[in-house]
Scaffold this motif. Structure first.
Motif, PDB file in Angstrom:
ATOM      1  N   UNK A 264      14.635 -11.744  -0.509  1.00 46.15           N
ATOM      2  CA  UNK A 264      14.598 -10.414  -1.115  1.00 46.15           C
ATOM      3  C   UNK A 264      13.901  -9.448  -0.167  1.00 46.15           C
ATOM      4  N   UNK A 265      14.605  -8.416   0.249  1.00 44.50           N
ATOM      5  CA  UNK A 265      14.039  -7.385   1.116  1.00 44.50           C
ATOM      6  C   UNK A 265      13.482  -6.263   0.240  1.00 44.50           C
ATOM      7  N   UNK A 266      12.227  -5.883   0.507  1.00 43.30           N
ATOM      8  CA  UNK A 266      11.529  -4.899  -0.321  1.00 43.30           C
ATOM      9  C   UNK A 266      11.439  -3.556   0.404  1.00 43.30           C
TER      10      UNK A 266
ATOM     11  N   UNK B   7       0.798  -1.220   0.000  1.00 45.06           N
ATOM     12  CA  UNK B   7       0.000   0.000   0.000  1.00 45.06           C
ATOM     13  C   UNK B   7       0.831   1.270   0.000  1.00 45.06           C
ATOM     14  N   UNK B   8       1.864   1.335   0.840  1.00 43.04           N
ATOM     15  CA  UNK B   8       2.642   2.563   0.963  1.00 43.04           C
ATOM     16  C   UNK B   8       3.400   2.911  -0.313  1.00 43.04           C
TER      17      UNK B   8
ATOM     18  N   UNK C 263       9.517  -2.898   3.840  1.00 46.53           N
ATOM     19  CA  UNK C 263       8.087  -3.110   3.600  1.00 46.53           C
ATOM     20  C   UNK C 263       7.707  -4.577   3.559  1.00 46.53           C
ATOM     21  N   UNK C 264       8.705  -5.442   3.512  1.00 48.58           N
ATOM     22  CA  UNK C 264       8.411  -6.866   3.486  1.00 48.58           C
ATOM     23  C   UNK C 264       9.572  -7.651   2.930  1.00 48.58           C
TER      24      UNK C 264
ATOM     25  N   UNK D 188       6.700  -8.513  10.275  1.00 51.00           N
ATOM     26  CA  UNK D 188       7.395  -9.794  10.392  1.00 51.00           C
ATOM     27  C   UNK D 188       8.771  -9.744   9.746  1.00 51.00           C
ATOM     28  N   UNK D 189       8.870  -9.077   8.588  1.00 53.08           N
ATOM     29  CA  UNK D 189      10.163  -8.970   7.915  1.00 53.08           C
ATOM     30  C   UNK D 189      11.165  -8.230   8.793  1.00 53.08           C
TER      31      UNK D 189
END
Length: 312
Positions: free
Chosen positions: A117-119, A60-61, A97-98, A79-80
């Motif tokens: 993969x970090x988003x 969303x952001x 963000x996840x 959680x991430x």
């Protein structure tokens, strides 16, 4: 700075996670002590508390979404961030963000021979791709290597390891149709005495949008480059901005224009002005442990903490 300061919530759990992920809780040593059992139980409780999601995932952001293929999962922001700090021992980062995982089993988070993969999202404005076809990536690499080398004396002076940018593990590729960019760097750390502290693969994906870009940063051992190279195109295909927020939706009359282009994005985006790796979040894999750092110097600090833990 102590480990407890970094990991106040699950210091005991972190101690287990810092062991080789393939053998948590002394599995290979045959340790059946009560403390080993407690470690395993805490680790399993932590993994069980995670909320892995599949299918269509809204971000969303960033006004974007992920359409996950079967076999992939996504950890939401909270959680991430818990995984990064409490399981992998990283400093907090509220901008995460996840996390995309190549499995629907949370135990993949303990597998040092896999990727994650970090988003994040960077709202710096519309990044013009006018320079994309003109970039000489061999020349750009030389400039990045020179900048890294020139900053090493200061790192060593401060007691942190030097960084060698060995080259492209995957040369930069920009798809003009989808406005997606990806590349990979082969990084190596060295102590002041020249001792090699190992190599890591830093695989970067940028999905350009109307008001900024999605940043997907993958880490894996360098020997897993083939696996990462095979999986990342699918990760690219799963990621896009929502209708109205895509690159083609840019309005030059109303929308912000970023102050840099594709070349600077590869070299570190806005951070290129302050020195390579100075402000860009860099993902590294060291000693079979995931580390996310905000500045290169911090890598040395956390390596010292990890080595201290290993020696205990």
């Amino acid at each position: 700075m102590t480990r407890r300061t970094l990991l106040p919530a699950l210091a005991l759990l972190a101690a287990v996670a810092f062991a080789t992920p393939a053998s948590p809780a002394h599995a290979e040593t045959g340790d059946s002590s009560p403390s080993a059992g407690t470690h395993s139980a805490k680790l399993e409780d932590f993994l069980g508390s995670l909320h892995l999601r599949t299918g269509n995932i809204p971000i969303a952001s960033a006004k974007a979404s992920l359409l996950l293929a079967p076999g992939y999962s996504f950890l939401p922001a909270e959680d991430a961030q818990r995984v990064l700090t409490q399981l992998w021992g990283n400093p907090p980062d509220s901008e995460v963000l996840g996390m995309i995982l190549p499995s629907t089993d949370p135990h993949v988070l303990l597998d040092s021979d896999n990727w994650a993969v970090v988003v994040t999202y960077v709202a710096d404005g519309y990044v013009s791709d006018a320079d994309a076809a003109k970039i000489d990536y061999a020349e750009l690499l030389q400039k990045m290597q020179k900048g890294t080398e020139e900053s090493n004396p200061e790192r060593l002076k401060q007691g942190y390891p030097a960084i060698d940018l060995l080259g492209w593990a995957e040369p930069p590729h920009y798809d003009e149709a989808s406005h997606k960019l990806y590349w990979a760097r082969n990084l190596r750390f060295k102590k002041a005495d020249g001792t090699d502290e190992g190599q890591s693969l830093n695989y970067d994906i940028r999905v350009l949008g109307r008001r900024g870009y999605l940043s997907l940063n993958a880490v894996a051992p360098i020997h897993e480059l083939g696996k990462v190279r095979a999986d990342m195109p699918q990760v690219l295909d799963m990621t896009d901005f929502d209708a109205g927020e895509r690159y083609a939706d840019y309005n030059s009359g109303t929308d912000k224009l970023a102050t840099y282009g594709i070349a600077a994005l590869v070299a570190g985006g806005i951070a290129a002005k302050a020195g390579l790796f100075a402000k860009l979040g860099v993902l590294l894999l060291a000693l079979k442990k995931f580390i996310i750092i905000g500045i290169a110097a911090v890598a040395g600090l956390f390596r010292k903490l990890f080595n201290r833990n290993k020696a205990r």
